[in-house]
Design a protein around this motif. Structure first.
Motif, PDB file in Angstrom:
ATOM      1  N   THR A  99      28.538  34.412  40.281  1.00  0.00           N
ATOM      2  CA  THR A  99      28.211  35.839  40.392  1.00  0.00           C
ATOM      3  C   THR A  99      29.444  35.878  39.808  1.00  0.00           C
ATOM      4  OG1 THR A  99      27.335  34.923  43.181  1.00  0.00           O
ATOM      5  CG2 THR A  99      28.836  36.616  42.528  1.00  0.00           C
ATOM      6  N   ALA A 100      30.794  36.128  39.879  1.00  0.00           N
ATOM      7  CA  ALA A 100      31.616  36.553  39.598  1.00  0.00           C
ATOM      8  C   ALA A 100      31.212  37.040  38.031  1.00  0.00           C
ATOM      9  CB  ALA A 100      33.093  35.819  39.880  1.00  0.00           C
ATOM     10  N   ARG A 109      34.107  40.862  40.581  1.00  0.00           N
ATOM     11  CA  ARG A 109      34.564  40.232  41.730  1.00  0.00           C
ATOM     12  C   ARG A 109      34.014  40.816  43.106  1.00  0.00           C
ATOM     13  NH1 ARG A 109      40.948  41.697  40.352  1.00  0.00           N
ATOM     14  NH2 ARG A 109      39.810  40.305  39.076  1.00  0.00           N
ATOM     15  N   GLY A 133      31.445  38.253  44.039  1.00  0.00           N
ATOM     16  CA  GLY A 133      32.881  37.133  43.593  1.00  0.00           C
ATOM     17  C   GLY A 133      32.559  37.030  44.670  1.00  0.00           C
ATOM     18  N   THR A 161      38.146  32.452  47.290  1.00  0.00           N
ATOM     19  CA  THR A 161      38.260  33.732  46.767  1.00  0.00           C
ATOM     20  C   THR A 161      39.283  34.045  45.148  1.00  0.00           C
ATOM     21  OG1 THR A 161      39.978  34.287  48.343  1.00  0.00           O
ATOM     22  CG2 THR A 161      38.329  34.500  49.065  1.00  0.00           C
ATOM     23  N   ALA A 190      36.619  33.168  42.521  1.00  0.00           N
ATOM     24  CA  ALA A 190      35.787  34.530  42.824  1.00  0.00           C
ATOM     25  C   ALA A 190      36.711  35.640  41.657  1.00  0.00           C
ATOM     26  CB  ALA A 190      35.498  35.331  43.904  1.00  0.00           C
ATOM     27  N   SER A 248      36.297  36.089  37.318  1.00  0.00           N
ATOM     28  CA  SER A 248      35.639  37.968  37.099  1.00  0.00           C
ATOM     29  C   SER A 248      35.933  38.085  35.275  1.00  0.00           C
ATOM     30  CB  SER A 248      35.972  38.928  38.412  1.00  0.00           C
ATOM     31  OG  SER A 248      37.228  38.991  38.386  1.00  0.00           O
TER      32      SER A 248
END
Length: 210
Positions: free
Chosen positions: A32-33, A38, A41, A168, A171, A175
């Motif tokens: 996703t990132a 960012r 994510g 986190t 993420a 990114s």
């Protein structure tokens, strides 16, 4: 509380290894990132963290009942948790031996709303068997008989806070495409270290006395 630290720190180690181990949750955050940036994510990471909290609370409540009423069930759970950790160690060892071309590729996803991203992350972690059994193993590893509720809170609170930071962090780091290339370059060393820690935690759980 200090008296329970020798039992709590192995639980922290087991949880950190479980969170750092590349699996559905981690690859979802990474994918996703990379695909959406960012912010996407981070939202996915928050959903996954809530899923982890769901299983943490459920495991703690079930473990408390087992400690009060079913010593044999606790022993069986302890053995199952230890064997599961050894299984994760074996999976990490096998992953370390994979060649680059054998790794699953990260598929770029289409744009999703913040709500969709959050619910997707939550659903992936809640339906992940690794998360369910990992929490049972972690709590049984760090929760000796007669442990107070504060010990349970310390284990869950510390693990969830660490997990949120790690998720986190993934993420943020992934990114960028450069970070992904660094991970792939050091993948075998990372997986080898995870395998060693998984096996240590599994053996620690199997040989611990109730």
């Amino acid at each position: 509380m200090i008296a329970y630290l020798p039992q709590i720190w192995p639980a922290y180690v087991a949880y950190l290894v479980a969170v750092l181990s590349p699996g559905p949750a981690v690859f979802t955050i990474i994918g996703t990132a990379i695909a959406q940036g960012r912010k996407a994510g981070l939202i996915t990471a928050l959903g996954i963290s809530l899923g982890s909290a769901t299983w943490a609370i459920s495991a703690a409540m079930g473990m408390a009942a087992l400690l009060r009423h079913y010593a044999l069930a606790l022993e069986i759970l302890k053995i199952a948790g230890g064997l599961y950790l050894l299984y994760l160690g074996w999976k990490a060892f096998r992953a370390a031996s994979l060649k680059e071309e054998d790794l699953p590729s990260l598929v770029r996803s289409s744009d999703r709303s913040s709500r969709q991203l959050f619910l997707r992350g939550y659903a992936i972690h809640v339906t992940n068997p690794k998360a369910i059994f990992a929490w049972l193993a972690i709590i049984s590893l760090g929760l000796p008989p007669g442990a107070p509720g504060t010990a349970i809170a310390v284990i869950i609170g510390g693990c969830l806070a660490s997990g949120l930071l790690i998720f986190t962090g993934y993420a943020i780091l992934f990114s960028t495409s450069q970070a992904l290339r660094v991970y792939r370059a050091a993948r075998r060393w990372i997986e080898g270290a995870m395998s060693a820690v998984y096996c240590f935690a599994g053996l620690k759980l199997l040989t611990s006395r109730l």
